[in-house]
Design a protein around this motif. Structure first.
Motif, short mmCIF file in Angstrom:
data_model
loop_
_atom_site.label_atom_id
_atom_site.label_comp_id
_atom_site.label_asym_id
_atom_site.label_seq_id
_atom_site.Cartn_x
_atom_site.Cartn_y
_atom_site.Cartn_z
N GLY A 93 0.80 -1.21 0.00
CA GLY A 93 0.00 0.00 0.00
C GLY A 93 0.83 1.27 0.00
O GLY A 93 1.84 1.38 -0.69
N GLY A 94 0.41 2.24 0.81
CA GLY A 94 1.09 3.53 0.85
C GLY A 94 2.33 3.56 1.70
O GLY A 94 2.91 4.65 1.90
N ALA A 95 2.78 2.41 2.20
CA ALA A 95 3.97 2.39 3.05
C ALA A 95 5.26 2.59 2.25
O ALA A 95 6.30 2.89 2.84
CB ALA A 95 4.04 1.08 3.83
N THR A 104 30.41 3.96 -7.98
CA THR A 104 30.69 3.79 -6.55
C THR A 104 29.34 3.80 -5.87
O THR A 104 28.61 4.79 -5.98
CB THR A 104 31.58 4.93 -6.03
N SER A 105 28.98 2.71 -5.21
CA SER A 105 27.60 2.63 -4.72
C SER A 105 27.51 1.91 -3.39
O SER A 105 28.39 1.14 -3.00
CB SER A 105 26.72 1.93 -5.76
N MET A 106 26.37 2.16 -2.72
CA MET A 106 26.05 1.47 -1.48
C MET A 106 24.55 1.22 -1.46
O MET A 106 23.75 2.05 -1.91
CB MET A 106 26.46 2.30 -0.26
N LEU A 107 24.18 0.05 -0.94
CA LEU A 107 22.78 -0.33 -0.83
C LEU A 107 22.31 -0.16 0.60
O LEU A 107 22.95 -0.64 1.55
CB LEU A 107 22.57 -1.78 -1.27
N PHE A 108 21.17 0.52 0.75
CA PHE A 108 20.51 0.71 2.04
C PHE A 108 19.11 0.11 1.96
O PHE A 108 18.60 -0.15 0.87
CB PHE A 108 20.43 2.20 2.39
N ALA A 109 18.49 -0.10 3.11
CA ALA A 109 17.16 -0.71 3.13
C ALA A 109 16.40 -0.29 4.38
O ALA A 109 16.99 0.13 5.37
CB ALA A 109 17.26 -2.24 3.06
N ARG A 110 15.09 -0.42 4.31
CA ARG A 110 14.26 -0.21 5.50
C ARG A 110 13.13 -1.22 5.49
O ARG A 110 12.63 -1.64 4.43
CB ARG A 110 13.69 1.21 5.54
N ASP A 111 12.72 -1.65 6.68
CA ASP A 111 11.61 -2.58 6.81
C ASP A 111 10.30 -1.84 6.63
O ASP A 111 10.14 -0.69 7.06
CB ASP A 111 11.65 -3.26 8.18
N VAL A 112 9.35 -2.52 5.99
CA VAL A 112 8.03 -1.97 5.74
C VAL A 112 7.00 -2.87 6.40
O VAL A 112 7.12 -4.10 6.36
CB VAL A 112 7.76 -1.88 4.22
N GLU A 113 6.00 -2.26 7.01
CA GLU A 113 4.96 -3.03 7.68
C GLU A 113 4.34 -4.04 6.72
O GLU A 113 4.05 -3.72 5.57
CB GLU A 113 3.87 -2.08 8.21
N GLY A 114 4.17 -5.25 7.20
CA GLY A 114 3.67 -6.32 6.35
C GLY A 114 4.79 -7.20 5.82
O GLY A 114 4.64 -7.88 4.82
#
Length: 212
Positions: free
Chosen positions: A40-42, A167-177
Motif C-alpha cells: 500500500g502507501g507504506a 561507486t555505490s552502497m545499498l541501504f534498506a528499510r523494513d516496511v509493515e507487512g
C-alpha cells in the motif's frame, strides 16, 4: 572506418549478450505488481507499472566471480539480476529499481561530501525516511562503498557502447507487512568524465513475479 572514429569495439567472437530468464534488449518484462502493491502507501518506490520494455542492457563482472545483469527502460527503470555465471542461469537475487533523484555536482566539495554519505550507517534524502546500510551490515560506523565498471549495450551485437564507473552502497528499510524497500545510492562517472549522483528505490522480486 566509423568504428574507428567513434571508438566502438570489435564484437566478441562468442557474441551474445546473455538472456537472463528470457530477458534481453527488445523484450518486454511482465511484472506482478502485487510484489509491491500489497504494501500500500507504506512504500516510496516510484513505479506502479506491470511491464518494462527493455532498450539497454548492462553487465558487471564482480571481482569474486559473480555477475550483475541489468536491463533498462527508456525512463531508466532498472531490472537487475545477480548471478554466479555470465550466462545468468544461476540467479541469486532479482530486484527492480526506479529513479528517485539525479543531481550533477558543480562545486568541488560536492563529490567528496556525497561519497562520505555513501559510507555512513544510514541514508536519507528529502522526502524519504531513514534507510540503514544493507551491504556489510550497519555495525561499523563507516564502510567503504562498492566500486565497479558497468558495460552498457544499446543493441544485441555484443559490442560495448559505453562504460560507466560506479561507486555505490545499498541501504534498506523494513516496511509493515514483512516488506523491505531498498535504496541504491550511486556516484557514477562515464568515460568522458561526466559525474552524476543517483538515488534509486527498489524492491526484491521472487522468480515467479516476472516473465519475459
Amino acid at each position: 572506418m566509423f568504428d574507428l572514429l567513434f571508438g566502438r569495439r570489435a564484437a566478441p567472437t562468442d557474441n551474445a549478450l546473455p538472456e537472463v530468464r528470457n530477458v534481453t534488449i527488445g523484450r518486454t518484462i511482465i511484472l506482478d505488481p502485487l510484489a509491491w502493491r500489497r504494501f500500500g502507501g507504506a512504500l516510496h518506490f516510484p513505479f506502479d507499472g506491470d511491464t518494462m520494455q527493455i532498450v539497454a542492457q548492462g553487465l558487471v563482472e564482480l571481482g569474486e566471480g559473480g555477475f550483475i545483469h541489468r536491463f533498462y527502460t527508456d525512463d531508466d527503470v532498472m531490472f537487475q539480476a545477480v548471478a554466479n555465471d555470465r550466462a545468468g542461469r544461476e540467479l541469486t537475487d532479482v530486484t527492480i529499481f526506479a529513479p528517485w533523484r539525479s543531481s550533477y555536482p558543480s562545486r568541488p566539495f560536492e563529490r567528496p561530501a556525497w561519497r562520505e554519505r555513501l559510507t555512513a550507517r544510514s541514508f536519507t534524502d528529502e522526502g524519504l525516511p531513514e534507510y540503514r546500510r544493507a551491504w556489510f551490515g550497519d555495525e561499523a560506523a563507516r564502510q567503504e562503498p562498492v566500486t565497479f565498471w558497468e558495460e552498457l549495450h544499446d543493441d544485441r551485437d555484443g559490442i560495448v557502447d559505453r562504460r560507466i564507473y560506479q561507486t555505490s552502497m545499498l541501504f534498506a528499510r523494513d516496511v509493515e507487512g514483512e516488506g523491505r524497500e531498498l535504496l541504491l545510492a550511486i556516484d557514477q562517472e562515464n568515460e568522458a568524465g561526466e559525474v552524476s549522483f543517483e538515488i534509486m528505490l527498489g524492491m526484491a522480486l521472487e522468480l515467479g513475479e516476472f516473465r519475459a
